[in-house]
Design a protein around this motif. Structure first.
Motif, PDB file in Angstrom:
ATOM      1  N   UNK A  14       0.844  -1.204   0.000  1.00  0.00           N
ATOM      2  CA  UNK A  14       0.000   0.000   0.000  1.00  0.00           C
ATOM      3  C   UNK A  14       0.876   1.251   0.000  1.00  0.00           C
ATOM      4  N   UNK A  15       1.997   1.201   0.748  1.00  0.00           N
ATOM      5  CA  UNK A  15       2.940   2.330   0.723  1.00  0.00           C
ATOM      6  C   UNK A  15       3.520   2.503  -0.679  1.00  0.00           C
ATOM      7  N   UNK A  16       3.779   1.393  -1.377  1.00  0.00           N
ATOM      8  CA  UNK A  16       4.271   1.457  -2.757  1.00  0.00           C
ATOM      9  C   UNK A  16       3.257   2.155  -3.660  1.00  0.00           C
ATOM     10  N   UNK A  17       2.009   1.773  -3.549  1.00  0.00           N
ATOM     11  CA  UNK A  17       0.960   2.393  -4.360  1.00  0.00           C
ATOM     12  C   UNK A  17       0.820   3.877  -4.007  1.00  0.00           C
ATOM     13  N   UNK A  18       0.909   4.176  -2.720  1.00  0.00           N
ATOM     14  CA  UNK A  18       0.790   5.561  -2.270  1.00  0.00           C
ATOM     15  C   UNK A  18       1.938   6.418  -2.797  1.00  0.00           C
ATOM     16  N   UNK A  25       1.059  12.853  -8.738  1.00  0.00           N
ATOM     17  CA  UNK A  25       0.415  14.145  -8.461  1.00  0.00           C
ATOM     18  C   UNK A  25       1.427  15.260  -8.207  1.00  0.00           C
ATOM     19  N   UNK A  26       2.544  14.949  -7.550  1.00  0.00           N
ATOM     20  CA  UNK A  26       3.522  15.988  -7.223  1.00  0.00           C
ATOM     21  C   UNK A  26       4.457  16.318  -8.378  1.00  0.00           C
ATOM     22  N   UNK A  27       4.687  15.386  -9.273  1.00  0.00           N
ATOM     23  CA  UNK A  27       5.591  15.590 -10.404  1.00  0.00           C
ATOM     24  C   UNK A  27       4.897  15.158 -11.697  1.00  0.00           C
ATOM     25  N   UNK A  28       3.780  15.820 -12.058  1.00  0.00           N
ATOM     26  CA  UNK A  28       3.019  15.353 -13.229  1.00  0.00           C
ATOM     27  C   UNK A  28       3.742  15.582 -14.553  1.00  0.00           C
ATOM     28  N   UNK A  29       4.561  16.626 -14.628  1.00  0.00           N
ATOM     29  CA  UNK A  29       5.256  16.927 -15.875  1.00  0.00           C
ATOM     30  C   UNK A  29       6.650  16.300 -15.821  1.00  0.00           C
ATOM     31  N   UNK A  30       6.756  15.116 -16.374  1.00  0.00           N
ATOM     32  CA  UNK A  30       8.018  14.367 -16.297  1.00  0.00           C
ATOM     33  C   UNK A  30       9.163  15.054 -17.030  1.00  0.00           C
ATOM     34  N   UNK A  31       8.852  15.838 -18.028  1.00  0.00           N
ATOM     35  CA  UNK A  31       9.898  16.512 -18.796  1.00  0.00           C
ATOM     36  C   UNK A  31      10.462  17.728 -18.062  1.00  0.00           C
ATOM     37  N   UNK A  32       9.749  18.205 -17.046  1.00  0.00           N
ATOM     38  CA  UNK A  32      10.185  19.412 -16.346  1.00  0.00           C
ATOM     39  C   UNK A  32      11.235  19.127 -15.271  1.00  0.00           C
ATOM     40  N   UNK A  33      11.362  17.870 -14.832  1.00  0.00           N
ATOM     41  CA  UNK A  33      12.347  17.563 -13.794  1.00  0.00           C
ATOM     42  C   UNK A  33      13.575  16.920 -14.422  1.00  0.00           C
ATOM     43  N   UNK A  34      14.683  17.033 -13.714  1.00  0.00           N
ATOM     44  CA  UNK A  34      15.939  16.458 -14.214  1.00  0.00           C
ATOM     45  C   UNK A  34      15.828  14.938 -14.271  1.00  0.00           C
ATOM     46  N   UNK A  35      16.434  14.352 -15.285  1.00  0.00           N
ATOM     47  CA  UNK A  35      16.371  12.900 -15.454  1.00  0.00           C
ATOM     48  C   UNK A  35      17.017  12.148 -14.293  1.00  0.00           C
ATOM     49  N   UNK A  36      18.118  12.686 -13.756  1.00  0.00           N
ATOM     50  CA  UNK A  36      18.792  12.017 -12.638  1.00  0.00           C
ATOM     51  C   UNK A  36      17.870  11.944 -11.424  1.00  0.00           C
ATOM     52  N   UNK A  37      17.172  13.046 -11.156  1.00  0.00           N
ATOM     53  CA  UNK A  37      16.245  13.071 -10.029  1.00  0.00           C
ATOM     54  C   UNK A  37      15.064  12.144 -10.283  1.00  0.00           C
ATOM     55  N   UNK A  38      14.593  12.100 -11.498  1.00  0.00           N
ATOM     56  CA  UNK A  38      13.472  11.220 -11.842  1.00  0.00           C
ATOM     57  C   UNK A  38      13.856   9.755 -11.671  1.00  0.00           C
TER      58      UNK A  38
END
Length: 131
Positions: A14-18, A25-38
């Motif tokens: 359940x923690x995994x799903x959460x 929800x917190x990082x919906x735009x995957x292209x906006x964050x650095x790849x290393x952080x993603x």
């Protein structure tokens, strides 16, 4: 002990799903964050799944051995695996939301997983009976 691992494994799942919902929800735009952080964020998320699957596997197949020393090793292994799960969940939170980078929490979580599984392996081995 089996039911404990089964229930705890479900809770960790359940923690995994959460954590997956948090990432969506917190990082919906995957292209906006650095790849290393993603990649870091996703790997910590997968570590939680890895931990849940260990507990679920033990919840289904664990057989507590009758010898006191083996039982003690298995119980110790279970305690170490619980600590590992808590470390891996906290690593996701700390490394994703507080640090935005790597820390030793996830490393210790993986190492304690290895130790816990090793203790279960060692404690679960039973000598072969000679006929």
């Amino acid at each position: 002990m089996r039911y404990f691992h089964l229930i705890f494994g479900i809770l960790v799942f359940i923690a995994f799903v959460t954590t997956g919902r948090f990432m969506r929800t917190d990082f919906p735009d995957k292209d906006a964050i650095e790849q290393e952080f993603r990649i870091l964020m996703r790997s910590r998320h997968i570590y939680i799944l890895f931990s849940a699957l260990i507990h679920l596997g033990l919840g289904i197949y664990l057989q507590i051995r009758p010898a006191v020393w083996q039982r003690a090793i298995q119980i110790t292994g279970s305690a170490v695996l619980v600590i590992s799960s808590l470390l891996l969940i906290s690593a996701f939170v700390v490394e994703t939301y507080s640090l935005h980078g790597f820390s030793d929490i996830s490393r210790f979580g993986i190492y304690t997983s290895l130790l816990g599984v090793g203790l279960h392996l060692f404690g679960g081995l039973c000598p072969r009976k000679v006929d």
